[in-house]
Design a protein around this motif. Structure first.
Motif, mmCIF file in Angstrom:
data_model
loop_
_atom_site.group_PDB
_atom_site.id
_atom_site.type_symbol
_atom_site.label_atom_id
_atom_site.label_comp_id
_atom_site.label_asym_id
_atom_site.label_seq_id
_atom_site.Cartn_x
_atom_site.Cartn_y
_atom_site.Cartn_z
ATOM 1 N N ALA A 1 31.664 89.751 29.193
ATOM 2 C CA ALA A 1 32.691 88.864 28.809
ATOM 3 C C ALA A 1 32.239 87.316 29.251
ATOM 4 O O ALA A 1 31.549 86.990 30.008
ATOM 5 C CB ALA A 1 33.908 89.335 29.764
ATOM 6 N N MET A 2 33.040 86.355 28.596
ATOM 7 C CA MET A 2 32.885 85.022 28.968
ATOM 8 C C MET A 2 34.523 84.494 29.084
ATOM 9 O O MET A 2 35.209 84.465 28.184
ATOM 10 C CB MET A 2 32.145 84.105 27.874
ATOM 11 N N ASN A 3 34.450 84.030 30.353
ATOM 12 C CA ASN A 3 35.823 83.589 30.709
ATOM 13 C C ASN A 3 36.059 82.124 31.360
ATOM 14 O O ASN A 3 34.824 81.921 31.710
ATOM 15 C CB ASN A 3 36.679 84.469 31.843
ATOM 16 N N ILE A 4 37.042 81.557 31.331
ATOM 17 C CA ILE A 4 37.319 80.170 31.742
ATOM 18 C C ILE A 4 38.473 80.131 32.559
ATOM 19 O O ILE A 4 39.584 80.888 32.039
ATOM 20 C CB ILE A 4 37.099 78.889 31.018
ATOM 21 N N ILE A 5 38.617 79.602 33.619
ATOM 22 C CA ILE A 5 39.947 79.275 34.249
ATOM 23 C C ILE A 5 40.146 77.779 34.707
ATOM 24 O O ILE A 5 39.718 77.191 35.517
ATOM 25 C CB ILE A 5 40.115 79.959 35.771
ATOM 26 N N PRO A 6 40.972 77.159 33.659
ATOM 27 C CA PRO A 6 41.000 75.690 33.491
ATOM 28 C C PRO A 6 42.179 75.350 34.678
ATOM 29 O O PRO A 6 43.267 76.312 34.587
ATOM 30 C CB PRO A 6 41.290 75.184 32.492
ATOM 31 N N THR A 7 42.145 74.206 35.319
ATOM 32 C CA THR A 7 43.246 73.553 36.046
ATOM 33 C C THR A 7 43.423 71.939 35.844
ATOM 34 O O THR A 7 42.388 71.557 35.627
ATOM 35 C CB THR A 7 43.063 73.891 37.635
ATOM 36 N N SER B 1 45.157 80.392 34.652
ATOM 37 C CA SER B 1 45.097 81.852 34.446
ATOM 38 C C SER B 1 43.477 82.055 33.887
ATOM 39 O O SER B 1 42.866 80.956 32.942
ATOM 40 C CB SER B 1 46.066 82.279 33.219
ATOM 41 N N SER B 2 43.042 83.136 33.720
ATOM 42 C CA SER B 2 41.726 83.611 33.187
ATOM 43 C C SER B 2 41.830 83.477 31.695
ATOM 44 O O SER B 2 42.983 84.331 31.341
ATOM 45 C CB SER B 2 41.257 84.977 33.782
ATOM 46 N N ASN B 3 40.852 83.034 30.848
ATOM 47 C CA ASN B 3 41.046 82.854 29.457
ATOM 48 C C ASN B 3 39.694 83.275 28.812
ATOM 49 O O ASN B 3 38.656 82.769 29.212
ATOM 50 C CB ASN B 3 41.257 81.426 28.971
ATOM 51 N N ALA B 4 39.913 84.514 28.021
ATOM 52 C CA ALA B 4 38.697 85.115 27.434
ATOM 53 C C ALA B 4 38.241 84.262 26.273
ATOM 54 O O ALA B 4 38.948 83.850 25.537
ATOM 55 C CB ALA B 4 38.875 86.410 27.226
ATOM 56 N N MET B 5 36.983 83.958 26.346
ATOM 57 C CA MET B 5 36.387 83.141 25.042
ATOM 58 C C MET B 5 36.242 84.139 23.892
ATOM 59 O O MET B 5 35.636 85.057 24.327
ATOM 60 C CB MET B 5 35.186 82.152 25.460
ATOM 61 N N VAL B 6 36.286 83.585 22.614
ATOM 62 C CA VAL B 6 35.693 84.358 21.665
ATOM 63 C C VAL B 6 35.031 83.663 20.691
ATOM 64 O O VAL B 6 34.916 82.512 20.598
ATOM 65 C CB VAL B 6 37.125 85.085 20.934
ATOM 66 N N ASN B 7 34.380 84.445 19.838
ATOM 67 C CA ASN B 7 33.322 83.942 18.846
ATOM 68 C C ASN B 7 34.214 83.327 17.685
ATOM 69 O O ASN B 7 35.445 83.791 17.249
ATOM 70 C CB ASN B 7 32.589 85.088 18.282
ATOM 71 N N VAL B 8 33.950 81.958 17.515
ATOM 72 C CA VAL B 8 34.757 81.300 16.365
ATOM 73 C C VAL B 8 34.800 81.969 15.064
ATOM 74 O O VAL B 8 35.837 81.750 14.216
ATOM 75 C CB VAL B 8 34.612 79.814 16.278
ATOM 76 N N VAL B 9 33.852 82.432 14.838
ATOM 77 C CA VAL B 9 33.559 83.206 13.354
ATOM 78 C C VAL B 9 34.403 84.328 13.510
ATOM 79 O O VAL B 9 35.054 84.715 12.400
ATOM 80 C CB VAL B 9 32.052 83.309 12.881
ATOM 81 N N SER B 10 34.065 85.475 14.101
ATOM 82 C CA SER B 10 34.547 86.683 14.292
ATOM 83 C C SER B 10 35.764 86.947 14.860
ATOM 84 O O SER B 10 36.341 88.079 14.697
ATOM 85 C CB SER B 10 33.482 87.613 14.498
ATOM 86 N N ASN B 11 36.104 86.011 15.952
ATOM 87 C CA ASN B 11 37.160 86.129 16.713
ATOM 88 C C ASN B 11 37.229 87.468 17.850
ATOM 89 O O ASN B 11 38.027 88.058 18.138
ATOM 90 C CB ASN B 11 38.600 86.151 15.764
#
Length: 119
Positions: free
Chosen positions: A111-117, A27-37
């Motif tokens: 946006a920055m997303n990743i779809i891992p498999t 599934s597509s997963n939105a990446m977030v800033n580790v400091v501010s989320n």
């Protein structure tokens, strides 16, 4: 189903950032800033230029081995056009390369997303 920890480091506006997600395979997963989320678009709502970027590192969160991602992490603009594709690396099997120079514009609703498999 495997959960994969993904992270991308980069420099924008002269400051370092790390964006990450514990993503579910398939599934597509939105990446977030580790400091501010916050998302990429919310972090850079007034606009910025990414000037250096590293690879997207993938690590397994459940000990089954890191997943893969055919596209790596993908930065998209507000119209969902791909602006940049960040290649992935499994740090358990390959060295993590240094950040590379680039010029990637980002701003509100990007946006920055990743779809891992796990294949």
């Amino acid at each position: 189903m495997t959960t994969t920890y993904s992270a991308v480091q980069f420099v924008a506006g002269g400051k370092p950032y790390i964006f990450t997600v514990d993503g579910t395979d398939g599934s597509s997963n939105a990446m977030v800033n580790v400091v501010s989320n916050r998302s990429l678009g919310d972090t850079f709502g007034s606009g910025a230029i990414i000037t250096q970027i590293g690879p997207c590192t993938l690590n397994s969160s459940d000990g089954t081995g890191a997943s893969k991602s055919a596209l790596g992490a993908v930065i998209t603009d507000p119209q969902n056009n791909v602006v940049y594709q960040v290649p992935w690396v499994d740090p358990e099997t390959a060295p993590i390369n240094s950040m590379v120079p680039c010029r990637i514009p980002v701003g509100l609703n990007f946006a920055m997303n990743i779809i891992p498999t796990n294949t």
